[in-house]
Design an enzyme around this catalytic site. Structure first.
Site, PDB file in Angstrom:
ATOM      1  CE  LYS A 205       8.382 -36.795  40.233  1.00  0.00           C
ATOM      2  NZ  LYS A 205       8.106 -37.885  39.376  1.00  0.00           N
ATOM      3  CB  CYS A 259       4.651 -35.115  36.208  1.00  0.00           C
ATOM      4  SG  CYS A 259       4.134 -36.811  35.973  1.00  0.00           S
TER       5      CYS A 259
END
Ligand code: SAJ
Length: 426
Positions: A205, A259
């Site tokens: 991720k 993010c």
């Protein structure tokens, strides 16, 4: 393994769609959030966040009778933690929400249950932070209960589609944990599901978002170079991208959102001695609003008392999310330097950036402007007709920071158009 009842902790952009998706697919779901206002809103049948299609999905889940809400978790076959992992002012990861979610599970954890962490987290969080908390139950992660990490990878604006279709990675603290995670998500995931270790999944991720950040940073650096060398970066990028193995991203006023502007710091914090490129990319992207400030100064000579219509505040096109937005930062910087800034964000008209005024309409924002500044490539701003705009504003200077406006159209309408990444030709 059979999942009759699950608990989803954290009902934000990821937790709420995930909880609703399980419920709509026949699983009994308890959605948990520590914020009583969130729970009250959801219990009234309303939702507190905007995402296309989400309202309908939540309604469907509620109608099925499978989705209920509470402030505390209850015993369940699986627990999914989908709480935020923000950072502190000094860029260190704030894991307090992850820790308190794990602590909330502690009293209701049973042998054989599965716990999945979805929150984007620094490497080794599942093993070094979550497992020790849950092990305080007297049960041992990977032996008495199952523990896995599965990153959410959905794109805001397309969450419902990507939740189902994207490939999913599930990393377990034991092979059985990963396998249980695969069975759980198989409930609704149509994309491939790959199993691995928890720490690998965490790295996957972070590597994805860090790669995007570094790629945007190089595009922004190319924009600065083009500006210096009298080149049009947009033309240069489109020509370079004709090469079969090159895909340069778009420069702009910086990188925002919760993010990509956050996650690379998790690597930097965890291993400062190994993250030279990642750190440099963050620095370039974070300083891009200052580059825009210099461009505005160049266009207006002096900022003091100059009126600027700042169009767009969201962190990216066609959404209403302002978190970590470089457009917001740019507007605030301009105001700090003495400009009179009026902002217009079509997706959040009332939002006030400190030091600036929020216009209630585009017409109001530009009505007395000296310069029109485009900060977000929203479709409706990209498609503005400069001839129509010229009738609404005394401004004859415009600055496009996102490569949206065609110079010949704007010049034909009487504007002098400056563009980020376009230097003065010889
Ligand atoms: N941006 C540019 N130039 C580009 C592309 C983006 O300046 O060429 C800027 C955007 O304007 C925005 C920022 O980057 O300010 C981030 O936007 P984004 O669309 O790249 O990504 P996010 O933050 O909305 O979503 C990302 C996605 N990650 C990747 O594409 C690798 C998404 O799949 C993740 O699930 C999400 O982060 C997340 O939650 O981690």
């Amino acid at each position: 393994m059979k999942f009759n009842r699950i608990c989803v902790l954290g009902l934000g952009y990821i937790g709420l769609p995930t909880a609703s998706m399980f419920a709509a697919n026949g699983v009994k779901v308890l959605g948990v959030d520590v914020n009583p206002q969130v729970i009250e809103t959801l219990q009234r049948g309303e939702i507190h966040i905007y995402e296309p299609g989400l309202r309908g999905l939540v309604a469907q889940a509620l109608e099925s009778g499978n989705l209920t809400f509470a402030l505390q978790p209850e015993p369940a076959d699986a627990f999914i933690i989908a709480v935020p992992t923000p950072f502190y002012a000094d860029k260190r990861a704030d894991l307090s929400f992850v820790r308190s979610a794990a602590e909330a599970i502690l009293p209701v954890l049973r042998a054989g249950s599965l716990v999945v962490l979805e929150s984007t987290s620094p490497p080794r969080t599942t093993v070094d932070v979550v497992a020790p908390i849950l092990n305080r139950s007297g049960l041992k992660a990977g032996e008495d209960f199952l523990l896995a990490y599965s990153p959410e990878r959905v794109l805001p604006g397309q969450i419902l589609k990507e939740l189902v279709e994207n490939a999913r990675v599930i990393g377990g603290v034991s092979p059985a944990s990963a396998e249980a995670g695969r069975e759980l998500y198989r409930t609704f995931v149509k994309g491939e599901i790959h199993t691995t270790t928890a720490t690998t999944a965490e790295m996957v991720k972070l590597m994805e978002n860090t790669t995007r950040d570094v790629n945007i940073a190089i595009a922004n650096e190319f924009a600065r170079l083009a500006d210096r060398f009298g080149v049009d970066v947009w033309e240069a990028i489109s020509l370079a991208n004709l090469h079969p193995r090159i895909n340069i991203l778009r420069p702009g006023p910086g990188v925002g959102g919760h993010c990509i502007s956050v996650d690379p710091w998790f690597f930097v914090e965890a291993a400062p001695d190994l993250t030279t490129v990642i750190y440099a990319a963050r620095t370039v992207n974070d300083s891009q609003p200052h580059f825009v400030l210099q461009l505005v100064k160049r266009a207006l000579n002096d900022l003091n008392g100059k009126r600027i219509a700042a169009l767009g505040l969201a962190y990216k096109p066609d959404i209403d999310d302002l978190r970590e937005s470089p457009a917001v930062e740019t507007a605030a910087l301009l105001a700090k330097e003495g400009a009179l800034v009026r902002t217009w964000e079509p997706f959040k008209p009332g939002h006030v950036v400190p030091g600036t005024r929020a216009a209630a309409s585009l017409a109001e924002a530009v009505s007395d402007a000296d310069l029109i500044l485009l900060l977000v490539n929203h479709s409706q701003l990209r498609d503005l007709d400069p001839l129509e705009l010229a009738k609404l504003t005394p401004a004859r200077l415009a600055l496009d920071t996102v490569g949206a406006w065609l110079p010949k159209n704007w010049e034909a309408a009487g504007f002098r158009l400056f563009r980020l990444g376009v230097g003065a030709p010889d």
